[in-house]
Design a protein around this motif. Structure first.
Motif, short mmCIF file in Angstrom:
data_model
loop_
_atom_site.label_atom_id
_atom_site.label_comp_id
_atom_site.label_asym_id
_atom_site.label_seq_id
_atom_site.Cartn_x
_atom_site.Cartn_y
_atom_site.Cartn_z
N SER A 136 0.71 -1.30 -0.09
CA SER A 136 0.08 -0.13 0.03
C SER A 136 0.89 1.36 -0.21
O SER A 136 0.67 2.45 0.05
CB SER A 136 -0.96 0.16 1.16
N LYS A 152 -6.06 3.07 -5.92
CA LYS A 152 -6.33 2.11 -5.13
C LYS A 152 -7.53 2.60 -4.10
O LYS A 152 -8.20 1.85 -3.62
CB LYS A 152 -4.98 1.74 -4.25
N TYR A 156 -10.99 0.97 -2.90
CA TYR A 156 -11.57 0.78 -1.75
C TYR A 156 -13.21 1.39 -1.62
O TYR A 156 -13.65 0.83 -0.78
CB TYR A 156 -10.53 1.23 -0.84
N TYR A 161 -16.16 1.15 1.34
CA TYR A 161 -15.58 1.76 2.40
C TYR A 161 -15.70 3.51 2.36
O TYR A 161 -15.12 4.14 1.34
CB TYR A 161 -13.84 1.66 2.49
N LYS A 247 -7.61 -0.47 5.44
CA LYS A 247 -7.44 -0.52 3.86
C LYS A 247 -6.86 1.07 3.69
O LYS A 247 -7.36 2.01 4.31
CB LYS A 247 -8.80 -0.51 3.19
#
Length: 449
Positions: A136, A152, A156, A161, A247
């Motif tokens: 990440s 990314k 998510y 999220y 995340k």
């Protein structure tokens, strides 16, 4: 900078054939200085520094002057580095205005010889540290970039999220604790000579208005190995977030954590702040740190409304301001040079922000930009007879050219008349002047053939 020895293990450090991989790695990491100073590594470091150009350091030496200096002094410098006698020079302080107008960013520009040595160190340490970094983490790493971090975060958000925790590190590069950083570097670097050299660079000081200020903390932005050192110290944060199952995406000191509820967001913000301040000795800017809808969060100049990637209004406003500067009526440069600068800026901006899915202003910008350029040419031609001659040359009919040239209206008004459009056509801008099209660049990015 050409003569060197093949990296060898220190005398007495024999590695038996059945020695385990960890023992071999440990032994190699105890003789890293030889790998740093190996001629091919130094050559690659110089080539990279040369490509990056950059301003002179405290000695005033330019990129062009360095080769002659290196031919005369490199062996002496190399020997001093090997023997632990080399002392890095202070960096030159440069202030760069922040894009959002909220102050200045302090850069530390090392001498070119120090940039070469730092780059050589980074080239040796990157393969040692990078494989262990988080998936990440996207900043300043091989085959990773800002676009991956942005995508990314969108991924998510699309997974549900919906809450973003944005934690702002206050003056991160200026606040890095040297002891905390060196402790983490020493986890994988066993060569004490290299550790001492890195420590010497951290403590080299800063030249400010002729006075050398000591460096008790911080990693000067501007040095080739500063991004790697930033990733090394923040890797502990990444590992902590992974351990908790969060995340997130991080690019250098910019990062966003995605959770599914505001309650979870408040809990994460509090615990991450505590970790950063207690464990890593970094300062969190509470005024800029926030919890909110993931669709409104900002990362690296992008936001995510309707679950798509879009440039921020602030980034777009800055783009338009720069285009206005480049198409100002009184610029003092030739029209060809103006087009060259415009093309360079537009291609660079679209190369980064072009991944935005926001189409609405794209065609308008091209039209507005061509009108600005017609205005510039009209102002440049000045005399009535010149305007008539140039319009006729470009294909306007004589009555329209005369009427337009004799008009008392201003250049901006006249840039939208039949005469100027008939002469300075879209095809003329594209094919003769080779002005790039923002619309075409956007389509190439999103719909490659």
């Amino acid at each position: 900078m050409t003569d060197s020895q093949t990296p060898q293990l220190p005398k007495g450090e024999m590695v038996e054939p059945n020695t385990g991989r960890k023992d071999i790695t440990r032994a190699l990491n105890e003789c890293l200085m030889e790998r740093v100073l190996e001629s091919e590594n130094v050559k690659r470091a110089w080539q990279q520094v040369q490509r990056n150009h950059g301003a002179p350091g405290v000695d005033g030496m330019t990129i062009e002057e360095f080769p002659a200096y290196a031919r005369a002094h490199w062996q002496e410098i190399r020997r001093a580095v090997e023997e632990g006698k080399y002392r890095p020079s202070p960096v030159r302080r440069v202030e760069i205005p922040k894009p959002n107008g909220s102050g200045v960013r302090l850069l530390g520009i090392p001498r070119i010889v120090d940039r070469v040595i730092q780059q050589a160190i980074a080239q040796v340490l990157t393969p040692i540290f990078d494989p262990g970094f988080s998936e990440s983490s996207f900043g300043f790493r091989p085959k990773r970039n800002a676009h991956q971090a942005v995508r990314k975060v969108r991924e998510y958000i699309n997974q549900g999220y919906s809450i973003a925790v944005e934690v702002d590190l206050k003056k991160f590069f200026d606040e890095v604790n040297h002891d905390v950083l060196m402790n983490r570097v020493a986890r994988k670097v066993r060569d004490k000579r290299l550790l001492r050299l890195i420590g010497a660079y951290l403590r080299a000081g800063v030249l400010v208005e002729g006075v050398i200020e000591p460096s008790s903390k911080g990693v000067p932005q501007g040095g080739p190995f500063s991004p790697l050192l930033a990733n090394i110290i923040l890797d502990d944060l990444d590992k902590e977030l992974e351990k908790r199952g969060h995340k997130f995406a991080r690019y250098a000191d910019d990062f966003v954590i995605l959770v599914k509820s505001a309650r979870a967001g408040a809990r994460v913000k509090e615990s991450v702040t505590k970790f950063l301040e207690k464990k890593l000795k970094l300062k969190v800017n509470q005024d800029k740190s926030k919890i909110g809808s993931a669709k409104k969060c900002v990362l690296l100049g992008f936001t995510f409304p309707a679950r798509i990637i879009r440039w921020t209004d602030k980034a777009f406003d800055k783009f338009m301001q720069e285009l206005r500067k480049l198409t100002a009526r009184s610029s003092g440069i030739s029209f060809a040079k103006r087009i060259e600068r415009l093309n360079s800026y537009i291609q660079g901006w679209m190369g980064y922000f072009g991944i935005s899915k926001y189409w609405k202003p794209i065609e308008y910008i091209d039209q507005w930009l061509r009108r600005r350029l017609r205005m510039c040419l009209w102002k440049e031609w000045r005399l009535v007879r010149t305007k008539i001659r140039e319009l006729k040359k470009l294909g306007s009919n004589l009555p329209s050219a005369i009427m337009c040239a004799m008009s008392r209206k201003g250049p901006w008004r006249l840039s939208k008349t039949l005469a100027t459009h008939t002469g300075m056509t879209n095809d003329w801008f594209a094919n003769t002047l080779e002005l790039v099209s923002i619309r075409d660049l956007w389509i190439q990015i999103h719909y490659p053939s």
